[in-house]
Design an enzyme around this catalytic site. Sequence first.
Site, PDB file in Angstrom:
ATOM      1  N   TRP A 167      11.928  12.751 -16.566  1.00 38.88           N
ATOM      2  CA  TRP A 167      10.774  12.581 -17.449  1.00 38.88           C
ATOM      3  C   TRP A 167       9.620  12.101 -16.580  1.00 38.88           C
ATOM      4  CZ3 TRP A 167      12.708   9.276 -22.242  1.00 38.88           C
ATOM      5  CH2 TRP A 167      13.742   9.951 -22.892  1.00 38.88           C
ATOM      6  N   ARG A 171      -0.115  15.940 -14.694  1.00 43.03           N
ATOM      7  CA  ARG A 171      -1.228  16.537 -15.429  1.00 43.03           C
ATOM      8  C   ARG A 171      -0.940  18.017 -15.707  1.00 43.03           C
ATOM      9  NH1 ARG A 171      -5.156  16.274 -10.115  1.00 43.03           N
ATOM     10  NH2 ARG A 171      -5.403  18.523  -9.799  1.00 43.03           N
ATOM     11  N   GLN A 188       7.069  15.294  -5.519  1.00 46.10           N
ATOM     12  CA  GLN A 188       7.362  14.618  -6.767  1.00 46.10           C
ATOM     13  C   GLN A 188       8.635  15.181  -7.398  1.00 46.10           C
ATOM     14  OE1 GLN A 188       3.438  15.198  -8.681  1.00 46.10           O
ATOM     15  NE2 GLN A 188       3.181  12.981  -8.553  1.00 46.10           N
ATOM     16  N   HIS A 189       9.234  14.394  -8.289  1.00 41.74           N
ATOM     17  CA  HIS A 189      10.536  14.775  -8.832  1.00 41.74           C
ATOM     18  C   HIS A 189      10.497  16.098  -9.583  1.00 41.74           C
ATOM     19  CE1 HIS A 189      12.023  10.317  -8.647  1.00 41.74           C
ATOM     20  NE2 HIS A 189      12.002  10.908  -7.484  1.00 41.74           N
ATOM     21  N   MET A 222       6.226   5.764 -13.745  1.00 43.45           N
ATOM     22  CA  MET A 222       6.791   4.959 -12.665  1.00 43.45           C
ATOM     23  C   MET A 222       7.460   5.844 -11.609  1.00 43.45           C
ATOM     24  SD  MET A 222       8.537   1.775 -14.708  1.00 43.45           S
ATOM     25  CE  MET A 222       7.541   0.577 -15.574  1.00 43.45           C
ATOM     26  N   GLU A 230      15.060   9.037 -16.196  1.00 39.04           N
ATOM     27  CA  GLU A 230      14.162   8.044 -16.786  1.00 39.04           C
ATOM     28  C   GLU A 230      14.596   7.635 -18.190  1.00 39.04           C
ATOM     29  OE1 GLU A 230      11.834   9.752 -13.480  1.00 39.04           O
ATOM     30  OE2 GLU A 230      13.174  10.569 -15.005  1.00 39.04           O
ATOM     31  N   GLU A 279      -9.055  12.026 -10.532  1.00 37.07           N
ATOM     32  CA  GLU A 279      -7.750  11.390 -10.454  1.00 37.07           C
ATOM     33  C   GLU A 279      -7.800   9.877 -10.271  1.00 37.07           C
ATOM     34  OE1 GLU A 279      -4.760  11.447 -10.935  1.00 37.07           O
ATOM     35  OE2 GLU A 279      -4.046  13.506 -11.062  1.00 37.07           O
TER      36      GLU A 279
END
Length: 500
Positions: A167, A171, A188-189, A222, A230, A279
């Site tokens: 989760w 954007r 990123q994940h 996070m 998550e 951002e």
Amino acid sequence: MPEINDLRSFISALEELGDVQRFSREVDPNLEASAITRRSTENGRPAPFFEHLTGADEGFRMVGAPGALSSVPGHSLARISLALGLPYTTTAAELVERLSEVDLQELIPPRRVSAESAPCKENILLGEKAGLGRFPIPFVHQDDGGPYVNTWGVLIARTPDGRWTNWAITRVMKIDDQHMTGLVLPSQHVGMIWREWEAIGKPMPYALVQGGHPGVGVVGGMTVPTEVDEGSFLGAILGKPVDVVKCETNDLEVPVSAEVVIEGHLSATRDAVEGPFAEFHGWALPETSPQPLFTIDAITYRNDPIWPLAAAGRPVDDSHVAPAAGISAEVVAVLRNAGLPVTTVWLPLGAACFWTVITVPSNWRDLMPGMDTPQLAHQIGEVLSTTRVGRLSPVVYVFDDDVDPSNDSDLLWAVATRVHPSLRQEQWHGKIMPWYPCFTEEELHNGWGAVVVHDGLLPAEGHGRAPSATFEGVFPAELRAKVLAAEAESADDADSNASR
């Protein structure tokens, strides 16, 4: 205060604290709602709640800055604390300590419930009827590439083998009524998961969730460790499972109290152009990038849905608070697991989370006999340099714990008076994140640069260490007691006179 289990009860709880400002007049999602939200965050105002939105169906609403700093005096972290089931009075150090205590071996997975009991299924749109046109998709900044469907919701994705569900707040930009695109970065994940689908040449199923339990957005913002779900992490924080329900068109599960759920699939190739978008670093950079195409297959939503909005930009707003808490807690856990003494960690919000500030207890020399300040700072840098979370901030400061890193006054004083302009620092070269404009273009292109660790530790007692020139530090105990007693007596007299 009511039990908080969805965005609506969360707003009610904030309203009890005086931390919600209702707008009964019509507000346009095209820039106006975001402009009001930016004013709110920049001036420490209550969260704006828009009850009538231009161009949206009657009953559709929007709340701005649900994860930003609170306007409640003395309790700036009230919103994020309440979202995680903690008292609104929770301090930064208490928040970090609670998050760092979560045992990754004792996570609480989400609990699936029947669709009949899920508010997010009150309205179901399938196929061609599943369009974004009826929803108040906000245009956030004037130079953005388009309206942004996601600013404070979570994108849910799962690896092809089902071992890991992520989760994440990322954007997502509207292209047309049934197509979107968004940042899917390899570091990123969600990018890691998408790469697995890309490798087998299949589209990646997704669910984009707006609203739900307020903790969903917080943990989505996070840096939960890689391959940790998550949803289970949030369950461990809350001490109970998050209720979820299966999507209509794929096997993903979403929070039952979500306000809006968009279902679909991402292309296995980068077919769309995303951006630009102002951002969290505070700059409206004119950057675009090729990203996967999001196709919409279904939309489900609650009656009279509430759309959350975060207007990212110069600190402090929603894009800083949750990441600061999450990264700080993970750094605490990493350092303590390495046997290093740590009081707390905080990523100063005003620095856009570009700094990590670590404090150590006053007795650290007793805990680590024979170690001096350069050696302790070196060990901290060595541990951080080998972890993803340790390289998320380009600058690290190490101080004694007489400094509260969440107090900007404390922090500025410590940086100015304890950090040598050119000495007592080490550079640790390695991978860097692509969103830090403080690096050179070459470093950002290569994804390689330095994290600098500054040793701001004081000398040992009796070795040139001066007392702090404060009320507590340079006045005799008897005199301090006399001053405090006189203050208390004066306050009692004032209260007595006020009640007459």
